[in-house]
Write an enzyme that holds these catalytic residues in place. Structure first.
Site, short mmCIF file in Angstrom:
data_model
loop_
_atom_site.label_atom_id
_atom_site.label_comp_id
_atom_site.label_asym_id
_atom_site.label_seq_id
_atom_site.Cartn_x
_atom_site.Cartn_y
_atom_site.Cartn_z
N ARG A 1 42.82 43.57 -15.79
CA ARG A 1 44.09 42.91 -15.44
C ARG A 1 45.19 43.92 -15.69
NH1 ARG A 1 46.14 37.03 -17.30
NH2 ARG A 1 44.69 36.56 -15.62
N HIS B 1 44.42 37.59 -7.42
CA HIS B 1 43.64 37.18 -8.59
C HIS B 1 42.42 36.45 -8.03
CE1 HIS B 1 42.50 35.83 -12.45
NE2 HIS B 1 43.64 35.32 -12.88
N ARG C 1 42.73 32.05 -20.38
CA ARG C 1 41.56 31.51 -19.68
C ARG C 1 40.70 32.58 -19.02
NH1 ARG C 1 45.13 27.82 -20.58
NH2 ARG C 1 46.48 29.56 -20.11
N THR C 2 41.34 33.51 -18.31
CA THR C 2 40.54 34.52 -17.60
C THR C 2 39.76 35.34 -18.63
OG1 THR C 2 42.28 34.60 -15.94
CG2 THR C 2 40.67 36.40 -15.91
N LYS D 1 48.71 57.18 -26.13
CA LYS D 1 48.91 58.63 -26.19
C LYS D 1 49.21 59.21 -24.81
CE LYS D 1 45.44 58.84 -29.87
NZ LYS D 1 44.09 59.31 -30.19
C1 NCD Z 1 47.60 33.18 -13.95
C2 NCD Z 1 47.74 34.68 -13.82
O1 NCD Z 1 47.54 35.41 -14.79
O2 NCD Z 1 48.03 35.08 -12.71
N1 NCD Z 1 46.83 32.79 -15.03
C3 NCD Z 1 45.47 32.78 -14.89
O3 NCD Z 1 44.82 33.78 -14.86
N2 NCD Z 1 44.87 31.61 -14.75
C4 NCD Z 1 48.82 32.41 -13.78
C5 NCD Z 1 50.05 32.77 -14.58
O4 NCD Z 1 50.07 33.66 -15.40
O5 NCD Z 1 51.04 32.09 -14.34
#
Ligand code: NCD
Length: 330
Positions: free
Chosen positions: A125, A155, A74-75, A104
Site C-alpha cells: 500500500r 484498490h 482491515r486490509t 535512510k
Molecule cells: C480504504 C482505503 O484504504 O482505500 N480502506 C480499506 O482498505 N478498506 C478506504 C479509506 O481509507 O477510506
C-alpha cells in the site's frame, strides 16, 4: 512450477484470463467475469477454513511481505489472517518511513528489489498513485498485490471483496442498481468497484457526491464507455428508492488541505431516517471502512448494514483465495 518461472515482464498489468499464478494484481481491469467467478468459487471454499471448521497448510513455507506506507486496519489484518489460515508466513512492515531503510533515503524500487530477493509475494500500500506499477516493474521474480495505490489509483482486492459481498448477498452481479456515495475523486475503492460492476450487463450506479469531489472526468468517460450507466447526483433527495445497495465512503481527509476538507466533509450522512426514507427492506448498506462520521453508529445494528458483517468477513475469504491462486497452490 515455481513462481520465479511464472512471472514475466509486462508494460501493463497482465490479464488474468482464468490463470492467476505468478501474476501481479494491480487493477480490476485485469479481470474478466470468468476469472472473478473462479476467484469467488475458491473464496466460498475458503470459508470453512477461515471459520476454523477445517484447516489448511497449502501455503506452508510461503512468505509474503506486506508493506504499508499508509495506515490500514482491515486490509492489513485480513491479508495477515488469510496468510496465517493457509499455513503461510506473513511479514508485516508498518510505517516503513519510520522503521525501514526508507528512513535512510532508500527508494521504493530498491526496497521492492530487496524483498523480491527474500520472499514469495509482496503486498503493498502506498500513498502515491502509480507506485504500485513502479513496484511491480521492480519486482522481477515475485508477484505484487496492490493493497491501495494513492487516491486516484485502485484498490482491487477491496473491489473484489465488495463484488463478492454483493454477489453473495444479492445473488447476482448484473442488473443491479446501486448508490455510490462520498469521495469519488480521491477514494480508490470506488475506482475498482465501478470497474468491476462495469464487467456485468445492466448495472446502473447513482454517484452521489459534492460537485468538488465527483469522479474524475477521465474515469467517468472511461467507465461510461464500457456500458455501465452512471448517473451523477449531488443531493440525497435524488437517491432513487429501494436500490440493491448503497456503498458509502469516507472523504479522504489526509489527501486534502484542511480548509478544503472542512468544506466537503460529511455532506451526506446515513442515519436511520435516511435509510428508512430512501432504502428498501433489502437494500444492502456497504462501506469499505473506516467510517468517519458519514454513517451514524445507530445504523450499525440495522439488518441492512453489512459493513461490519458480511463485507468485512468477505475480505478474509477473498484474500485467502487470491493468495492461494497467485501462489499457484489451489
Ligand atoms: C480504504 C482505503 O484504504 O482505500 N480502506 C480499506 O482498505 N478498506 C478506504 C479509506 O481509507 O477510506
Amino acid at each position: 512450477m515455481s513462481i520465479e518461472s511464472l512471472k514475466s515482464s509486462h508494460p501493463e498489468p497482465e490479464k488474468i484470463n482464468g490463470n492467476f499464478a505468478g501474476k501481479d494484481i494491480l487493477s480490476m481491469d485485469q479481470f474478466d467475469t470468468k476469472s472473478i467467478e473462479i476467484l469467488f468459487e475458491h473464496a466460498d471454499r475458503m470459508k470453512p477454513i477461515a471459520d476454523n471448521a477445517e484447516s489448511s497448510e497449502i501455503l506452508k513455507g510461503k512468505q509474503a511481505v506486506m508493506i504499508y506506507y499508509e495506515a490500514s486496519t482491515r486490509t492489513r489484518v485480513s491479508f495477515q489472517v488469510a496468510m496465517n489460515q493457509l499455513g503461510g508466513d506473513p511479514i508485516i512492515i508498518e510505517n516503513p518511513q519510520q522503521f525501514s531503510s526508507a528512513v535512510k533515503g532508500e527508494s521504493l524500487r530498491h526496497t521492492i528489489k530487496t524483498h523480491d530477493a527474500y520472499v514469495d509475494l509482496i503486498v503493498l500500500r502506498h500513498p502515491v498513485t502509480g507506485s504500485l506499477q513502479e513496484a511491480a516493474d521492480a519486482a522481477k521474480k515475485v508477484p505484487v498485490i496492490n493493497a491501495g495505490d494513492g487516491g486516484q489509483g485502485e484498490h482491487p482486492t477491496q473491489g473484489l471483496l465488495d463484488l463478492y459481498t454483493i454477489s453473495r448477498l444479492s445473488g447476482r452481479l448484473e442488473n443491479l442498481t446501486g448508490v455510490i456515495a462520498g469521495d469519488l475523486l480521491m477514494g480508490r475503492t470506488v475506482k475498482s468497484l465501478i470497474r468491476g460492476l462495469a464487467l456485468y450487463p445492466g448495472n446502473t450506479l447513482y454517484l452521489l457526491s459534492p460537485d468538488e469531489i465527483r469522479l474524475p472526468r477521465k474515469d467517468f468517460d472511461d467507465f461510461s464507455s464500457r456500458g455501465i450507466k452512471l448517473i451523477e447526483i449531488n443531493k440525497t433527495e435524488d437517491i432513487p428508492p429501494d436500490t440493491d445497495f448503497w456503498y458509502w465512503t469516507r472523504v479522504q481527509e489526509e489527501r486534502y488541505p484542511t480548509e478544503e476538507y472542512k468544506a466537503i466533509k460529511n455532506k451526506f450522512i446515513v442515519d436511520i431516517n435516511l435509510l428508512d426514507k430512501y432504502a428498501g427492506p433489502n437494500t444492502k448498506l456497504l462501506h469499505p471502512m473506516p467510517i468517519n462520521g458519514e454513517i451514524l453508529e445507530e445504523v450499525d445494528d440495522d439488518p441492512r448494514a453489512e459493513y461490519l458483517e458480511a463485507q468485512v468477513r468477505s475480505g478474509v475469504y477473498v484474500r485467502m483465495a487470491l493468495l492461494g491462486l497467485v501462489l499457484d497452490k489451489i
